[in-house]
Scaffold this motif. Structure first.
Motif, PDB file in Angstrom:
ATOM      1  N   ARG A  93      11.517 -14.137  22.003  1.00 23.71           N
ATOM      2  CA  ARG A  93      10.972 -12.938  21.356  1.00 23.71           C
ATOM      3  C   ARG A  93      12.118 -11.994  21.063  1.00 23.71           C
ATOM      4  N   ASN A  95      14.358  -8.917  21.010  1.00 25.60           N
ATOM      5  CA  ASN A  95      14.542  -7.820  21.950  1.00 25.60           C
ATOM      6  C   ASN A  95      14.745  -6.549  21.133  1.00 25.60           C
ATOM      7  N   PRO A  96      13.838  -5.556  21.244  1.00 25.46           N
ATOM      8  CA  PRO A  96      13.946  -4.364  20.401  1.00 25.46           C
ATOM      9  C   PRO A  96      15.128  -3.463  20.763  1.00 25.46           C
ATOM     10  N   TYR A 103      14.649 -12.112  23.939  1.00 22.21           N
ATOM     11  CA  TYR A 103      14.156 -12.372  25.283  1.00 22.21           C
ATOM     12  C   TYR A 103      13.967 -13.879  25.382  1.00 22.21           C
ATOM     13  N   LEU A 131       9.185  -8.364  31.850  1.00 19.75           N
ATOM     14  CA  LEU A 131       9.805  -7.906  30.604  1.00 19.75           C
ATOM     15  C   LEU A 131       9.830  -6.385  30.525  1.00 19.75           C
ATOM     16  N   THR A 132      10.926  -5.874  29.996  1.00 19.09           N
ATOM     17  CA  THR A 132      11.050  -4.442  29.715  1.00 19.09           C
ATOM     18  C   THR A 132      11.229  -4.279  28.217  1.00 19.09           C
ATOM     19  N   ASN A 133      10.873  -3.133  27.700  1.00 17.01           N
ATOM     20  CA  ASN A 133      10.974  -2.913  26.252  1.00 17.01           C
ATOM     21  C   ASN A 133      12.237  -2.196  25.827  1.00 17.01           C
ATOM     22  N   ASN A 134      13.054  -1.765  26.785  1.00 12.04           N
ATOM     23  CA  ASN A 134      14.187  -0.937  26.385  1.00 12.04           C
ATOM     24  C   ASN A 134      15.504  -1.351  27.014  1.00 12.04           C
TER      25      ASN A 134
END
Length: 152
Positions: A93, A95-96, A103, A131-134
């Motif tokens: 996925r 990673n933003p 990810y 998972l973390t978003n940042n």
């Protein structure tokens, strides 16, 4: 679903700038660590798309598959990231937090790969974590690599 083409890669963590590695070319269940880079087959991975689950990630140097074993409590009470003789499904996925990074997500647990304590030390343990978003600690770059004779 992944947009990484099937191929051979070195997989570099965005925070530590170290590479996913099968420690010492150990046979199954080989321990997965991060390496400062040795230009050998245990730093290289064959990434292959699957029809339904995303990708499989196979060590170029050992032929074993990247996997997670919940019964192996060597690394954490939840299990260990190791190699396996069986195909194991992962998804990639975006990673933003880090452009061009991904990810690496366990299809079964939903957790992503990360380096323990964000350590850049050679042989730092690779673990699964939520998972973390940042964060860049779960961001991985897939760098295409053409295997050379004598590297496995």
């Amino acid at each position: 679903m992944s947009t990484i083409p099937t191929g051979t890669y070195v997989i570099m963590n965005a925070t530590t700038h170290t590479y996913l590695n099968v420690l010492g070319f150990h046979p199954v269940p080989g321990d997965i660590v991060n390496s400062v880079g040795n230009h050998l087959g245990n730093d290289m991975w064959n990434v292959l798309k699957t029809e339904s689950c995303g990708v499989t990630i196979q060590s170029y140097g050992t032929g074993a598959f990247l996997s997670f074993d919940p019964s192996n409590k060597t690394d954490t009470p939840f299990g260990s990231v190791v190699t396996s003789d069986s195909i194991y499904p992962w998804s990639l996925r975006q990673n933003p937090a880090v452009p061009y990074a991904w990810y690496i997500v366990d299809h079964y647990t939903g957790k992503g790969l990360a380096v323990k304590d964000n350590s850049a030390a050679n042989a730092a343990q690779v673990l699964e974590s939520g998972l973390t978003n940042n964060g860049s600690h779960q961001a991985w770059f897939f760098i295409a690599k053409e295997p050379l004779a004598g590297t496995n």
